[in-house]
Design a protein around this motif. Sequence first.
Motif, PDB file in Angstrom:
ATOM      1  N   VAL A 169       0.837  -1.208   0.000  1.00 40.94           N
ATOM      2  CA  VAL A 169       0.000   0.000   0.000  1.00 40.94           C
ATOM      3  C   VAL A 169       0.868   1.253   0.000  1.00 40.94           C
ATOM      4  O   VAL A 169       0.617   2.213  -0.751  1.00 40.94           O
ATOM      5  CB  VAL A 169      -0.954  -0.009   1.212  1.00 40.94           C
ATOM      6  CG1 VAL A 169      -1.703   1.321   1.322  1.00 40.94           C
ATOM      7  CG2 VAL A 169      -1.951  -1.148   1.098  1.00 40.94           C
ATOM      8  N   VAL A 170       1.909   1.277   0.829  1.00 37.84           N
ATOM      9  CA  VAL A 170       2.792   2.446   0.893  1.00 37.84           C
ATOM     10  C   VAL A 170       3.492   2.655  -0.447  1.00 37.84           C
ATOM     11  O   VAL A 170       3.600   3.790  -0.937  1.00 37.84           O
ATOM     12  CB  VAL A 170       3.819   2.291   2.033  1.00 37.84           C
ATOM     13  CG1 VAL A 170       4.891   3.372   1.943  1.00 37.84           C
ATOM     14  CG2 VAL A 170       3.130   2.361   3.379  1.00 37.84           C
ATOM     15  N   THR A 171       3.966   1.579  -1.063  1.00 33.38           N
ATOM     16  CA  THR A 171       4.645   1.697  -2.361  1.00 33.38           C
ATOM     17  C   THR A 171       3.707   2.267  -3.415  1.00 33.38           C
ATOM     18  O   THR A 171       4.091   3.164  -4.190  1.00 33.38           O
ATOM     19  CB  THR A 171       5.172   0.327  -2.811  1.00 33.38           C
ATOM     20  OG1 THR A 171       6.089  -0.177  -1.825  1.00 33.38           O
ATOM     21  CG2 THR A 171       5.889   0.436  -4.140  1.00 33.38           C
ATOM     22  N   LEU A 198      10.384   4.913 -11.833  1.00 34.31           N
ATOM     23  CA  LEU A 198       9.255   4.486 -11.022  1.00 34.31           C
ATOM     24  C   LEU A 198       9.521   3.121 -10.388  1.00 34.31           C
ATOM     25  O   LEU A 198       9.223   2.904  -9.208  1.00 34.31           O
ATOM     26  CB  LEU A 198       7.981   4.431 -11.871  1.00 34.31           C
ATOM     27  CG  LEU A 198       7.434   5.779 -12.349  1.00 34.31           C
ATOM     28  CD1 LEU A 198       6.310   5.561 -13.350  1.00 34.31           C
ATOM     29  CD2 LEU A 198       6.934   6.608 -11.176  1.00 34.31           C
ATOM     30  N   ILE A 199      10.090   2.197 -11.160  1.00 33.98           N
ATOM     31  CA  ILE A 199      10.402   0.876 -10.616  1.00 33.98           C
ATOM     32  C   ILE A 199      11.496   0.981  -9.557  1.00 33.98           C
ATOM     33  O   ILE A 199      11.437   0.314  -8.515  1.00 33.98           O
ATOM     34  CB  ILE A 199      10.809  -0.076 -11.748  1.00 33.98           C
ATOM     35  CG1 ILE A 199       9.608  -0.352 -12.664  1.00 33.98           C
ATOM     36  CG2 ILE A 199      11.362  -1.389 -11.194  1.00 33.98           C
ATOM     37  CD1 ILE A 199       9.907  -1.254 -13.827  1.00 33.98           C
ATOM     38  N   THR A 233      11.205   1.866  -1.937  1.00 32.41           N
ATOM     39  CA  THR A 233      10.138   2.081  -0.960  1.00 32.41           C
ATOM     40  C   THR A 233       9.679   0.765  -0.349  1.00 32.41           C
ATOM     41  O   THR A 233       9.505   0.656   0.871  1.00 32.41           O
ATOM     42  CB  THR A 233       8.942   2.791  -1.624  1.00 32.41           C
ATOM     43  OG1 THR A 233       9.385   4.011  -2.212  1.00 32.41           O
ATOM     44  CG2 THR A 233       7.858   3.079  -0.610  1.00 32.41           C
ATOM     45  N   PHE A 234       9.475  -0.245  -1.191  1.00 35.20           N
ATOM     46  CA  PHE A 234       9.035  -1.546  -0.694  1.00 35.20           C
ATOM     47  C   PHE A 234      10.076  -2.148   0.250  1.00 35.20           C
ATOM     48  O   PHE A 234       9.732  -2.663   1.322  1.00 35.20           O
ATOM     49  CB  PHE A 234       8.783  -2.482  -1.871  1.00 35.20           C
ATOM     50  CG  PHE A 234       8.118  -3.774  -1.483  1.00 35.20           C
ATOM     51  CD1 PHE A 234       6.739  -3.877  -1.460  1.00 35.20           C
ATOM     52  CD2 PHE A 234       8.875  -4.888  -1.146  1.00 35.20           C
ATOM     53  CE1 PHE A 234       6.120  -5.069  -1.103  1.00 35.20           C
ATOM     54  CE2 PHE A 234       8.272  -6.079  -0.778  1.00 35.20           C
ATOM     55  CZ  PHE A 234       6.893  -6.169  -0.762  1.00 35.20           C
ATOM     56  N   ILE A 251      12.330 -10.380  -1.033  1.00 32.88           N
ATOM     57  CA  ILE A 251      13.082  -9.232  -1.532  1.00 32.88           C
ATOM     58  C   ILE A 251      14.068  -9.666  -2.613  1.00 32.88           C
ATOM     59  O   ILE A 251      14.224  -8.999  -3.643  1.00 32.88           O
ATOM     60  CB  ILE A 251      13.819  -8.540  -0.371  1.00 32.88           C
ATOM     61  CG1 ILE A 251      12.812  -7.986   0.631  1.00 32.88           C
ATOM     62  CG2 ILE A 251      14.717  -7.436  -0.895  1.00 32.88           C
ATOM     63  CD1 ILE A 251      11.886  -6.941   0.058  1.00 32.88           C
ATOM     64  N   LEU A 252      14.744 -10.787  -2.398  1.00 34.33           N
ATOM     65  CA  LEU A 252      15.689 -11.272  -3.405  1.00 34.33           C
ATOM     66  C   LEU A 252      14.975 -11.633  -4.704  1.00 34.33           C
ATOM     67  O   LEU A 252      15.458 -11.307  -5.797  1.00 34.33           O
ATOM     68  CB  LEU A 252      16.442 -12.492  -2.863  1.00 34.33           C
ATOM     69  CG  LEU A 252      17.431 -12.233  -1.717  1.00 34.33           C
ATOM     70  CD1 LEU A 252      18.059 -13.545  -1.265  1.00 34.33           C
ATOM     71  CD2 LEU A 252      18.504 -11.256  -2.151  1.00 34.33           C
TER      72      LEU A 252
END
Length: 278
Positions: free
Chosen positions: A83-85, A197-198, A204-205, A256-257
């Motif tokens: 949601v934050v991202t 953007l990516i 951010t994520f 994440i990886l």
Amino acid sequence: MNRIYTCGRWMVMILIALVSVAPILWMVAGSFRPYQELFKYTSLDIHLIVPVEWTAKNFHQVIFNARDPFLRYIWNTLFVATVVTFLVLVINSMAAFAFAKLRFRLKSVVFALFMSAMIIPGEVTLVPNYLLMHDLGWLNSYKALIVPSMLSVFGIFMLRQFFAEVPNEMMEAARIDGASLPRTFLSIVLPAAVPALITLGLMTFLGNWDSYLWPLIVINDQKMQMIQVGISTFSSNEGTDWSKVLAANTISTAPILLLFLFLQRYYIQGITMSGIKG
């Protein structure tokens, strides 16, 4: 000489890669070891990385732990980070577009004030933000985790650099063709800044996935806690059983990886580019 230089460069790069990956390999290997074997091999030995006795019991005890709902921690963190991202990309891209392409009074002054916020350490804002969340009645809720993270000054600055390189002639042609300002923003400006953007989305994520101090302060309900705080609680509850702690860290690191592996091309492109060329 060129061949020697190339071989030397590759050897240095491989050495740096091994040094960087070694802690991750040890963490993953440790998560499959019983505790008795974890610190048994400390010298340069193959079993320092490859376990002698493989076991998945650590993962089972972490995932199905009734006292620490680890799957709940993962869901909470995934929800908040996603949601934050999304909100950061939407809000910051619109703000960056305004600073890059729109004309309004005191634009330079407002942008300078935004940039000055980058020099303020995050720890300085902890107490004011906590008091604000308390006054709004948002403590112990997802709103306290999401709303203060929606704005990224660095994200606005980075996207502004990309948007500024989009030729004004393209926007003028779109306006002549009857496109509105939002349509121009969505159809022309945003597609030109996909790498940025990516990159901003990944940063951010990752920042929210690894968030520890702010969730620890504003969230008291154990079932609403984030994954990094959950890992620290699990560690303190389990004492010195570091095999389970390594298993919990392996689980939290895997998403994440995988995300970086799929998007690394855009991430590197967004970091190395200072704007859209051509």
